[in-house]
Design a protein around this motif. Structure first.
Motif, mmCIF file in Angstrom:
data_model
loop_
_atom_site.group_PDB
_atom_site.id
_atom_site.type_symbol
_atom_site.label_atom_id
_atom_site.label_comp_id
_atom_site.label_asym_id
_atom_site.label_seq_id
_atom_site.Cartn_x
_atom_site.Cartn_y
_atom_site.Cartn_z
ATOM 1 N N GLU A 93 -3.025 -5.390 -10.832
ATOM 2 C CA GLU A 93 -1.995 -4.803 -9.973
ATOM 3 C C GLU A 93 -1.451 -3.524 -10.594
ATOM 4 O OE1 GLU A 93 1.192 -7.411 -9.065
ATOM 5 O OE2 GLU A 93 -0.035 -8.858 -7.968
ATOM 6 N N ASN A 94 -1.167 -3.591 -11.890
ATOM 7 C CA ASN A 94 -0.641 -2.412 -12.587
ATOM 8 C C ASN A 94 -1.619 -1.243 -12.510
ATOM 9 O OD1 ASN A 94 1.604 -3.889 -13.377
ATOM 10 N ND2 ASN A 94 0.788 -4.392 -15.408
ATOM 11 N N ALA A 95 -2.885 -1.542 -12.711
ATOM 12 C CA ALA A 95 -3.900 -0.484 -12.711
ATOM 13 C C ALA A 95 -4.078 0.125 -11.322
ATOM 14 C CB ALA A 95 -5.225 -1.042 -13.219
ATOM 15 N N LEU A 96 -4.128 -0.714 -10.320
ATOM 16 C CA LEU A 96 -4.269 -0.221 -8.953
ATOM 17 C C LEU A 96 -3.065 0.625 -8.552
ATOM 18 C CD1 LEU A 96 -5.599 -3.544 -7.415
ATOM 19 C CD2 LEU A 96 -6.895 -1.411 -7.539
ATOM 20 N N ARG A 97 -1.899 0.177 -8.947
ATOM 21 C CA ARG A 97 -0.673 0.921 -8.634
ATOM 22 C C ARG A 97 -0.673 2.264 -9.362
ATOM 23 N NH1 ARG A 97 3.617 -0.748 -6.081
ATOM 24 N NH2 ARG A 97 2.869 -2.909 -6.175
ATOM 25 N N GLN A 98 -1.102 2.240 -10.612
ATOM 26 C CA GLN A 98 -1.195 3.468 -11.387
ATOM 27 C C GLN A 98 -2.131 4.471 -10.717
ATOM 28 O OE1 GLN A 98 0.228 5.428 -13.809
ATOM 29 N NE2 GLN A 98 -0.428 4.295 -15.630
ATOM 30 N N ALA A 103 -2.357 9.485 -7.850
ATOM 31 C CA ALA A 103 -3.037 10.277 -6.820
ATOM 32 C C ALA A 103 -2.039 10.921 -5.875
ATOM 33 C CB ALA A 103 -4.009 9.390 -6.048
ATOM 34 N N LEU A 104 -1.027 10.176 -5.476
ATOM 35 C CA LEU A 104 -0.041 10.703 -4.537
ATOM 36 C C LEU A 104 0.901 11.716 -5.182
ATOM 37 C CD1 LEU A 104 0.756 7.383 -2.660
ATOM 38 C CD2 LEU A 104 -0.481 9.356 -1.739
ATOM 39 N N ARG A 105 1.045 11.647 -6.506
ATOM 40 C CA ARG A 105 1.870 12.639 -7.196
ATOM 41 C C ARG A 105 1.133 13.965 -7.363
ATOM 42 N NH1 ARG A 105 3.653 8.265 -10.543
ATOM 43 N NH2 ARG A 105 2.220 8.879 -12.209
ATOM 44 N N GLY A 106 -0.183 13.907 -7.444
ATOM 45 C CA GLY A 106 -0.988 15.129 -7.551
ATOM 46 C C GLY A 106 -2.040 15.131 -6.465
ATOM 47 N N ILE A 166 -9.682 1.389 -2.664
ATOM 48 C CA ILE A 166 -8.527 2.225 -3.008
ATOM 49 C C ILE A 166 -8.823 3.704 -2.751
ATOM 50 C CG2 ILE A 166 -9.115 2.473 -5.468
ATOM 51 C CD1 ILE A 166 -6.087 2.236 -6.013
ATOM 52 N N ALA A 167 -10.042 4.138 -3.037
ATOM 53 C CA ALA A 167 -10.380 5.541 -2.786
ATOM 54 C C ALA A 167 -10.358 5.845 -1.293
ATOM 55 C CB ALA A 167 -11.754 5.854 -3.373
ATOM 56 N N GLU A 168 -10.970 4.979 -0.494
ATOM 57 C CA GLU A 168 -11.034 5.219 0.952
ATOM 58 C C GLU A 168 -9.647 5.172 1.585
ATOM 59 O OE1 GLU A 168 -12.751 6.283 4.450
ATOM 60 O OE2 GLU A 168 -13.699 6.164 2.471
ATOM 61 N N SER A 169 -8.790 4.296 1.091
ATOM 62 C CA SER A 169 -7.452 4.179 1.675
ATOM 63 C C SER A 169 -6.582 5.391 1.362
ATOM 64 C CB SER A 169 -6.766 2.910 1.172
ATOM 65 O OG SER A 169 -6.583 2.955 -0.226
ATOM 66 N N LEU A 170 -6.969 6.168 0.353
ATOM 67 C CA LEU A 170 -6.196 7.357 -0.011
ATOM 68 C C LEU A 170 -6.739 8.635 0.609
ATOM 69 C CD1 LEU A 170 -5.617 6.596 -3.793
ATOM 70 C CD2 LEU A 170 -3.841 6.702 -2.025
ATOM 71 N N VAL A 171 -7.934 8.587 1.172
ATOM 72 C CA VAL A 171 -8.562 9.797 1.714
ATOM 73 C C VAL A 171 -7.677 10.462 2.765
ATOM 74 C CG1 VAL A 171 -10.460 10.668 3.119
ATOM 75 C CG2 VAL A 171 -10.935 9.161 1.189
ATOM 76 N N GLY A 172 -7.205 9.709 3.737
ATOM 77 C CA GLY A 172 -6.366 10.274 4.791
ATOM 78 C C GLY A 172 -5.074 10.877 4.258
ATOM 79 N N SER A 183 3.449 14.614 6.781
ATOM 80 C CA SER A 183 4.016 14.603 5.437
ATOM 81 C C SER A 183 4.619 13.239 5.137
ATOM 82 C CB SER A 183 5.087 15.681 5.321
ATOM 83 O OG SER A 183 5.626 15.708 4.034
ATOM 84 N N LEU A 184 4.244 12.674 3.989
ATOM 85 C CA LEU A 184 4.729 11.358 3.621
ATOM 86 C C LEU A 184 6.033 11.455 2.840
ATOM 87 C CD1 LEU A 184 1.449 9.617 2.362
ATOM 88 C CD2 LEU A 184 2.556 9.350 4.580
ATOM 89 N N THR A 185 7.001 10.639 3.221
ATOM 90 C CA THR A 185 8.233 10.538 2.449
ATOM 91 C C THR A 185 7.968 9.635 1.247
ATOM 92 O OG1 THR A 185 9.007 8.573 3.631
ATOM 93 C CG2 THR A 185 9.561 10.726 4.588
ATOM 94 N N GLU A 186 8.913 9.592 0.321
ATOM 95 C CA GLU A 186 8.765 8.700 -0.831
ATOM 96 C C GLU A 186 8.680 7.253 -0.384
ATOM 97 O OE1 GLU A 186 8.199 9.346 -4.078
ATOM 98 O OE2 GLU A 186 7.919 11.375 -3.278
ATOM 99 N N THR A 187 9.419 6.916 0.666
ATOM 100 C CA THR A 187 9.359 5.545 1.197
ATOM 101 C C THR A 187 7.973 5.248 1.755
ATOM 102 O OG1 THR A 187 11.720 5.561 1.762
ATOM 103 C CG2 THR A 187 10.338 3.933 2.885
ATOM 104 N N ASP A 188 7.404 6.221 2.470
ATOM 105 C CA ASP A 188 6.056 6.060 3.015
ATOM 106 C C ASP A 188 5.039 5.857 1.883
ATOM 107 O OD1 ASP A 188 6.921 6.442 5.637
ATOM 108 O OD2 ASP A 188 6.617 8.617 5.537
ATOM 109 N N LYS A 189 5.196 6.642 0.827
ATOM 110 C CA LYS A 189 4.270 6.537 -0.299
ATOM 111 C C LYS A 189 4.369 5.167 -0.967
ATOM 112 C CE LYS A 189 4.304 11.491 -1.348
ATOM 113 N NZ LYS A 189 4.701 12.537 -2.318
ATOM 114 N N ASN A 190 5.599 4.698 -1.143
ATOM 115 C CA ASN A 190 5.788 3.382 -1.766
ATOM 116 C C ASN A 190 5.171 2.274 -0.920
ATOM 117 O OD1 ASN A 190 7.193 4.484 -3.932
ATOM 118 N ND2 ASN A 190 9.199 4.221 -2.970
ATOM 119 N N ARG A 191 5.346 2.385 0.388
ATOM 120 C CA ARG A 191 4.762 1.388 1.289
ATOM 121 C C ARG A 191 3.239 1.436 1.244
ATOM 122 N NH1 ARG A 191 8.733 2.503 6.481
ATOM 123 N NH2 ARG A 191 10.507 1.202 5.765
ATOM 124 N N LEU A 192 2.697 2.644 1.188
ATOM 125 C CA LEU A 192 1.245 2.800 1.128
ATOM 126 C C LEU A 192 0.695 2.172 -0.149
ATOM 127 C CD1 LEU A 192 -1.467 3.972 2.051
ATOM 128 C CD2 LEU A 192 -0.807 6.134 0.969
#
Length: 209
Positions: A93-98, A103-106, A166-172, A183-192
């Motif tokens: 879980e930690n690794a996937l979250r990391q 990715a979303l920060r950069g 995880i890669a495919e879910s981040l492509v969009g 544009s994703l808000t911080e809340t959107d990013k956390n939910r994603l």
């Protein structure tokens, strides 16, 4: 008398190479590989375009080094997250979250590494590093099976599925075109991130966490 390169000249060459690599990295982080033009890189690095080709045989070779450098940083972060206290599921879980949070920060660099259309040379590098991620995940899955927190199954196949999911879910969300429209808000990013982690863990364990 044979020409001998002095220590000062070696240092100067090494410094020029370092600036080229750093400036290329910055260009990719800002606009992806396709926007990283050799003329712009040379200008930022303060060198002639010909100097770049004295250090790298081609644009693709330069980009391959940037790809390796950037991706190795991310692989190392995943490895660090897998080396934290807790059972294997918690560490996964930690690794996937990391992975997802970084990715979303950069987003532009992450897009470039994960999904940007690239030359065959970079696509080969991408496959190498996808396997590197999978090997770390596979090791953790095998440990989870041994601990009893993950059901017995094909750890290698599951690790490959994790990387793909995880890669495919981040492509969009990372896509420069779609990101500018939604544009994703911080809340959107956390939910994603939560959704990605939940899906992957449920797929591994068959249970909710």
């Amino acid at each position: 008398m044979a020409y001998r390169e002095t220590e000062k000249m070696r240092q100067r060459k090494a410094e020029a190479r370092r600036r080229i690599v750093e400036c290329t990295y910055e260009c990719v982080a800002e606009g992806g590989f396709r926007s990283a033009r050799i003329t712009r890189i040379a200008g930022l690095a303060g060198v002639a375009t010909g100097t770049i080709y004295r250090h790298f045989e081609s644009r693709e070779d330069l980009f391959a080094e940037i790809f390796r450098t950037a991706t190795q940083k991310e692989v190392d972060k995943v490895a660090e997250a897998l080396d934290t206290p807790g059972d294997a599921t918690t560490r996964l879980e930690n690794a996937l979250r990391q992975f997802a949070e970084r990715a979303l920060r950069g987003p532009m660099m992450a897009w470039s590494l994960i999904a940007e259309p690239v030359d065959p040379k970079l696509e080969e590098e991408r496959l190498v590093y996808r396997r590197a991620y999978a090997e770390h995940f596979e090791r953790a899955i095998r440990e989870g099976i041994a601990e009893g927190c993950i059901p017995d199954h094909d750890a290698r196949q599951s690790s490959t599925c994790l990387v793909g999911a995880i890669a495919e879910s981040l492509v969009g969300p990372l896509s420069p075109t779609l990101a500018s429209q939604n544009s994703l808000t911080e809340t959107d990013k956390n939910r994603l991130v939560d959704s990605i982690v939940r899906f992957c863990v449920q797929g591994l364990t068959g249970s909710r966490r």
